[in-house]
Design a protein around this motif. Sequence first.
Motif, PDB file in Angstrom:
ATOM      1  N   ALA A 126       0.831  -1.208   0.000  1.00 40.79           N
ATOM      2  CA  ALA A 126       0.000   0.000   0.000  1.00 40.79           C
ATOM      3  C   ALA A 126       0.861   1.252   0.000  1.00 40.79           C
ATOM      4  O   ALA A 126       0.536   2.242  -0.670  1.00 40.79           O
ATOM      5  CB  ALA A 126      -0.928  -0.007   1.204  1.00 40.79           C
ATOM      6  N   VAL A 127       1.980   1.220   0.715  1.00 40.11           N
ATOM      7  CA  VAL A 127       2.894   2.365   0.714  1.00 40.11           C
ATOM      8  C   VAL A 127       3.498   2.550  -0.678  1.00 40.11           C
ATOM      9  O   VAL A 127       3.622   3.676  -1.165  1.00 40.11           O
ATOM     10  CB  VAL A 127       3.995   2.179   1.788  1.00 40.11           C
ATOM     11  N   ARG A 130       0.798   4.028  -2.885  1.00 36.98           N
ATOM     12  CA  ARG A 130       0.550   5.412  -2.534  1.00 36.98           C
ATOM     13  C   ARG A 130       1.671   6.304  -3.050  1.00 36.98           C
ATOM     14  O   ARG A 130       1.440   7.437  -3.446  1.00 36.98           O
ATOM     15  CB  ARG A 130       0.415   5.548  -1.022  1.00 36.98           C
ATOM     16  N   ARG A 131       2.901   5.772  -3.053  1.00 39.08           N
ATOM     17  CA  ARG A 131       4.024   6.548  -3.555  1.00 39.08           C
ATOM     18  C   ARG A 131       3.879   6.788  -5.055  1.00 39.08           C
ATOM     19  O   ARG A 131       4.222   7.844  -5.559  1.00 39.08           O
ATOM     20  CB  ARG A 131       5.336   5.814  -3.268  1.00 39.08           C
ATOM     21  N   GLU A 133       0.929   6.697  -6.549  1.00 38.10           N
ATOM     22  CA  GLU A 133      -0.435   7.192  -6.694  1.00 38.10           C
ATOM     23  C   GLU A 133      -1.287   6.305  -7.583  1.00 38.10           C
ATOM     24  O   GLU A 133      -2.075   6.768  -8.391  1.00 38.10           O
ATOM     25  CB  GLU A 133      -0.432   8.627  -7.200  1.00 38.10           C
ATOM     26  N   ALA A 135      -3.075   3.826  -6.026  1.00 33.95           N
ATOM     27  CA  ALA A 135      -3.881   3.108  -5.034  1.00 33.95           C
ATOM     28  C   ALA A 135      -5.340   3.038  -5.451  1.00 33.95           C
ATOM     29  O   ALA A 135      -5.984   1.996  -5.331  1.00 33.95           O
ATOM     30  CB  ALA A 135      -3.751   3.778  -3.674  1.00 33.95           C
TER      31      ALA A 135
END
Length: 163
Positions: A126-127, A130-131, A133, A135
Amino acid sequence: MFQRPLQRILFELTCGIYTGALAIVGVALVTSTGYFSHISLATACLDFLFGVALAITRDDLAELLVRTRLYLVFSFGPFFVYLISDVVTVFSTSSDSTVLQNWIAEDLLLTIAGFFLYITAMNHYAVILRRHEEALIEWFGRPNTSYIRLIRLLSIVGASSFL
């Protein structure tokens, strides 16, 4: 100084713990020694270091585990063996113990380590998303057809085994 994110460090440690637990269970079962024998502990320590080194050197290990859904094998595989052995223990009428009944503690240990690996792999993935974008695209996107077929097959098998 380069700072590593906490999720990455936890994922690397969890990979090491899972490989160490797998090694200590395997060596204890193969050599018929205890968990705290010299060979079991030495093998577990070496495999712990190997698991951590593998997670450090492979940057895409969390993505590989999540995208191929291998984390489910590591977490739910021993759990299903644990459930099967528990059912065999409950419905067993003979006093002889089976191989599955002897592995209850080992399956429980691998299940707990597998669930920790599952949680940290999903968190690290998930990280990563998210990095980049991605997600929302991953979360709300339509699942591929092979995944839908697998879910339908597992639903049919689960329903028929329940009946």
